[in-house]
Scaffold this active site. Structure first.
Site, short mmCIF file in Angstrom:
data_model
loop_
_atom_site.label_atom_id
_atom_site.label_comp_id
_atom_site.label_asym_id
_atom_site.label_seq_id
_atom_site.Cartn_x
_atom_site.Cartn_y
_atom_site.Cartn_z
N GLY A 33 51.37 -22.75 -37.85
CA GLY A 33 50.05 -22.19 -38.16
C GLY A 33 49.32 -22.98 -39.24
N LEU A 92 59.60 -13.56 -33.77
CA LEU A 92 60.15 -12.79 -34.89
C LEU A 92 60.83 -11.50 -34.47
CD1 LEU A 92 57.37 -12.31 -37.59
CD2 LEU A 92 59.49 -13.61 -37.79
N LYS A 117 46.56 -11.93 -38.00
CA LYS A 117 45.77 -11.85 -39.24
C LYS A 117 44.29 -11.50 -39.06
CE LYS A 117 44.53 -16.71 -39.21
NZ LYS A 117 44.27 -17.93 -39.92
N SER A 157 48.39 -10.70 -49.07
CA SER A 157 46.97 -11.01 -49.05
C SER A 157 46.24 -10.19 -50.10
CB SER A 157 46.44 -10.66 -47.66
OG SER A 157 45.03 -10.59 -47.68
N ALA A 158 45.13 -10.72 -50.58
CA ALA A 158 44.28 -9.96 -51.51
C ALA A 158 43.73 -8.70 -50.85
CB ALA A 158 43.13 -10.83 -51.98
N TYR A 181 45.36 -4.29 -40.37
CA TYR A 181 45.97 -5.55 -40.82
C TYR A 181 46.44 -5.41 -42.27
CZ TYR A 181 46.11 -10.19 -42.97
OH TYR A 181 46.48 -11.28 -43.71
N LYS A 185 50.33 -5.46 -44.25
CA LYS A 185 50.74 -6.25 -45.43
C LYS A 185 51.29 -5.32 -46.51
CE LYS A 185 49.76 -10.39 -44.04
NZ LYS A 185 50.88 -11.27 -43.69
N TYR A 209 47.44 -14.03 -51.24
CA TYR A 209 46.45 -15.11 -51.14
C TYR A 209 45.06 -14.55 -51.26
CZ TYR A 209 50.25 -17.06 -48.18
OH TYR A 209 51.43 -17.46 -47.63
N LEU A 232 34.58 -17.48 -42.99
CA LEU A 232 33.38 -18.23 -43.34
C LEU A 232 33.53 -19.75 -43.21
CD1 LEU A 232 30.52 -18.20 -44.48
CD2 LEU A 232 31.51 -18.14 -46.78
N GLY A 326 32.96 -3.06 -43.82
CA GLY A 326 34.26 -3.23 -44.48
C GLY A 326 34.28 -4.31 -45.54
P1 NAD Z 1 48.00 -18.64 -38.44
O1 NAD Z 1 47.67 -17.68 -37.37
O2 NAD Z 1 47.39 -19.99 -38.40
O3 NAD Z 1 49.59 -18.83 -38.53
C1 NAD Z 1 50.49 -17.79 -38.23
C2 NAD Z 1 51.57 -18.39 -37.32
O4 NAD Z 1 52.52 -17.38 -37.02
C3 NAD Z 1 51.01 -18.91 -36.00
O5 NAD Z 1 51.51 -20.21 -35.78
C4 NAD Z 1 51.54 -17.92 -34.96
O6 NAD Z 1 51.76 -18.53 -33.72
C5 NAD Z 1 52.84 -17.46 -35.63
N1 NAD Z 1 53.29 -16.13 -35.23
C6 NAD Z 1 52.58 -14.97 -35.21
N2 NAD Z 1 53.36 -13.96 -34.78
C7 NAD Z 1 54.59 -14.49 -34.54
C8 NAD Z 1 55.82 -13.95 -34.07
N3 NAD Z 1 55.94 -12.67 -33.74
N4 NAD Z 1 56.87 -14.77 -33.95
C9 NAD Z 1 56.78 -16.09 -34.26
N5 NAD Z 1 55.64 -16.65 -34.69
C10 NAD Z 1 54.55 -15.86 -34.83
O7 NAD Z 1 47.69 -17.92 -39.84
P2 NAD Z 1 47.62 -18.51 -41.31
O8 NAD Z 1 46.20 -18.55 -41.74
O9 NAD Z 1 48.44 -19.75 -41.40
O10 NAD Z 1 48.30 -17.31 -42.10
C11 NAD Z 1 49.68 -17.32 -42.42
C12 NAD Z 1 50.03 -16.01 -43.11
O11 NAD Z 1 49.22 -15.86 -44.26
C13 NAD Z 1 49.78 -14.77 -42.25
O12 NAD Z 1 50.84 -13.87 -42.48
C14 NAD Z 1 48.48 -14.22 -42.80
O13 NAD Z 1 48.40 -12.82 -42.64
C15 NAD Z 1 48.58 -14.61 -44.26
N6 NAD Z 1 47.26 -14.72 -44.91
C16 NAD Z 1 46.35 -15.59 -44.40
C17 NAD Z 1 45.09 -15.68 -44.98
C18 NAD Z 1 44.05 -16.62 -44.41
O14 NAD Z 1 42.86 -16.44 -44.72
N7 NAD Z 1 44.40 -17.63 -43.62
C19 NAD Z 1 44.76 -14.89 -46.09
C20 NAD Z 1 45.72 -14.02 -46.60
C21 NAD Z 1 46.98 -13.95 -46.00
N1 UFG Z 2 30.79 -14.32 -44.14
C1 UFG Z 2 29.53 -14.57 -43.66
N2 UFG Z 2 29.39 -15.04 -42.40
C2 UFG Z 2 30.46 -15.28 -41.58
C3 UFG Z 2 31.77 -15.02 -42.07
C4 UFG Z 2 31.89 -14.53 -43.36
O1 UFG Z 2 28.54 -14.37 -44.37
O2 UFG Z 2 30.28 -15.71 -40.44
C5 UFG Z 2 30.94 -13.84 -45.52
C6 UFG Z 2 31.62 -12.50 -45.65
O3 UFG Z 2 30.69 -11.47 -45.54
C7 UFG Z 2 32.25 -12.63 -47.04
C8 UFG Z 2 32.61 -14.12 -47.15
O4 UFG Z 2 31.78 -14.77 -46.19
O5 UFG Z 2 31.31 -12.33 -48.03
C9 UFG Z 2 34.06 -14.43 -46.83
O6 UFG Z 2 34.39 -13.87 -45.57
P1 UFG Z 2 35.74 -14.25 -44.80
O7 UFG Z 2 35.74 -13.51 -43.51
O8 UFG Z 2 35.90 -15.72 -44.74
O9 UFG Z 2 36.86 -13.71 -45.80
P2 UFG Z 2 37.19 -12.24 -46.33
O10 UFG Z 2 37.23 -12.32 -47.81
O11 UFG Z 2 36.32 -11.24 -45.73
O12 UFG Z 2 38.66 -11.99 -45.76
C10 UFG Z 2 39.67 -13.02 -45.75
C11 UFG Z 2 40.63 -12.71 -44.60
C12 UFG Z 2 41.35 -11.43 -44.89
C13 UFG Z 2 42.04 -11.55 -46.22
C14 UFG Z 2 41.04 -11.89 -47.31
C15 UFG Z 2 41.74 -12.12 -48.62
O13 UFG Z 2 39.92 -12.60 -43.38
O14 UFG Z 2 42.31 -11.20 -43.90
O15 UFG Z 2 40.32 -13.07 -46.97
O16 UFG Z 2 42.72 -13.09 -48.47
F1 UFG Z 2 42.63 -10.39 -46.51
#
Ligand code: NAD
Ligand code: UFG
Length: 376
Positions: A33, A92, A117, A157-158, A181, A185, A209, A232, A326
């Protein structure tokens, strides 16, 4: 002066100390990922032996092929031994497959990224999210426990802070989920807290994060969302690249300096460095300790747009529309605990995030897929 010179000389003569993770055997779930692939590379560069487990539900093995190539290049350039990366396709939730993987590839620690996610999708498909994220984690914990691998770093996650009462957000802030979601977490955090309390052999670190952005500076690894991006930064890069006509800015009337939402963007390389610090220094002691991984600085939607326009040299057309359901007005971290206890802090700014994310987008207009695959 002479003291400074002798210290410099000593530093130049003394060999670099080995990385604390040198030789460590680490399972990375979700290794293909966005964040997992960058983490695999950083672990390999630190000399760890990595086993990636992924079912590719939201990724492709191509990411790991590139991780391997980058790690080989970087190890060769430093005269370090070749990287050790084992790639396992598996789910998993499949206990026999996890057991077999851990028998074939013994590890002593795990970094658990795998999970679904997308907030909106979790509202529409809560059973799928609870099954994958909660049952999946329980199954993983059972397999790790049986294998005696009781050091775990979990991707939280935050989002577990919900609508924050106070900014910046410290780890002691009240926890509440506002969507399925986020609830997965929080549920996993709760179960890991219970596990750490019950069994002192477990060393568990929860990493919350903020908003990960950016890509590996090679332009070979990055975020590759399927379909229209929910977040975003990838949306902005696709607008800059001409794949989408304009960005919709969700809300221009928040009580923030320019009226748009404020978030704490963190470079993915800083984020993965936080994982290495947690793996090396996580303490256990009956507590699953939580750490914010953020830059500790609020950046508005329009400020991020400006950083990407500067990095890409292209205009990013946008229109301000209504607020997204939200969303909170502002969310940024107090990251002092991670600095104090893990010796980690984010060092890269939004310009670097935008530059690296743009390089990835420009070099890989269809992500990891070829143009032909993207059309089919
Ligand atoms: P991602 O979707 O790119 O990576 C997740 C990976 O997990 C993918 O490769 C997917 O194929 C794999 N996966 C999902 N379910 C699975 C399962 N049951 N078995 C095996 N593999 C599985 O996401 P990411 O952005 O790299 O996020 C990684 C982690 O960080 C996630 O747990 C997400 O919730 C958390 N997180 C991400 C963000 C963000 O903005 N990217 C913010 C906060 C927390
Ligand atoms: N936004 C826009 N236009 C878009 C997408 C987002 O204006 O097309 C704005 C949102 O309203 C927000 C900011 O950009 O003000 C950030 O939005 P994101 O969707 O990029 O991020 P969020 O903070 O809403 O949420 C992300 C992940 C959540 C995670 C959180 C904290 O989607 O899963 O960060 O890690 F929980």
């Amino acid at each position: 002066m002479s003291e400074v010179c002798s210290t410099r000389k000593e530093r130049a003569l003394s060999p670099t100390p080995p990385h604390p993770l040198l030789g460590a055997r680490v399972l990375v779930t979700g290794g293909a990922g966005y964040i997992g692939s960058h983490a695999c590379l950083a672990l390999l560069e630190a000399g760890a032996r990595v086993v990636s487990l992924d079912n590719y539900s939201n990724s492709t093995p191509e990411a790991l092929r590139r991780v391997r190539a980058l790690a080989e290049e970087s190890c060769a350039a430093r005269g370090a031994p070749p990287p050790s990366l084992d790639v396992v396709e598996g789910d998993l939730c499949d206990l026999p497959a996890l057991r077999a993987a851990l028998r074939a590839h013994p590890v002593s620690a795990a970094v658990h990224f795998a999970g679904l996610k997308a907030v909106g999708e979790s509202c529409a498909q809560p059973l799928r999210y609870y099954h994958n994220n909660v049952t999946g984690t329980l199954t993983l914990l059972r397999a790790l426990d049986e294998a005696g691998a009781r050091r775990l770093v979990f991707s939280s996650s935050a989002t577990v802070y919900g609508d924050p009462e106070r900014l910046p957000i410290a780890e002691e802030a009240p926890l509440r989920a506002t969507n399925p979601y986020g609830q997965t977490k929080l549920t996993v955090e709760d179960l890991l807290r219970d596990l750490a309390r019950a069994d002192a052999r477990w060393v568990i670190t929860l990493l919350r994060y903020f908003n990960p952005v950016g890509a590996h500076p090679s332009g070979l690894l990055g975020e590759d969302p399927a379909g229209p991006p929910n977040n975003l930064a990838p949306y902005i890069t696709q607008v800059a690249a001409g794949r989408r006509a304009r960005l919709q800015v969700f809300g221009g009337d928040y009580p923030t300096p320019d009226g748009t939402g404020v978030r704490d963007y963190i470079h993915v390389l800083d984020l993965v460095e936080g994982h290495l610090a947690a793996l090396a220094r996580g303490a256990g002691g009956g507590e699953a300790r939580a750490y914010n991984l953020g830059a500790g600085r609020g950046v508005s939607v329009l400020e991020l747009v400006a950083a990407f326009e500067h990095a890409s040299g292209r205009a990013v057309p946008y229109e301000v529309v209504g607020r997204r359901a939200g969303d909170v007005a502002a969310c940024y971290s107090d990251a002092a605990r991670a600095l104090r206890e893990l010796g980690w802090r984010a060092t890269r700014g939004v310009d670097e995030m935008a530059r690296d994310a743009w390089r990835w987008q420009a070099q890989n207009p269809h992500g990891y897929r070829s143009a032909q695959e993207a059309l089919s």
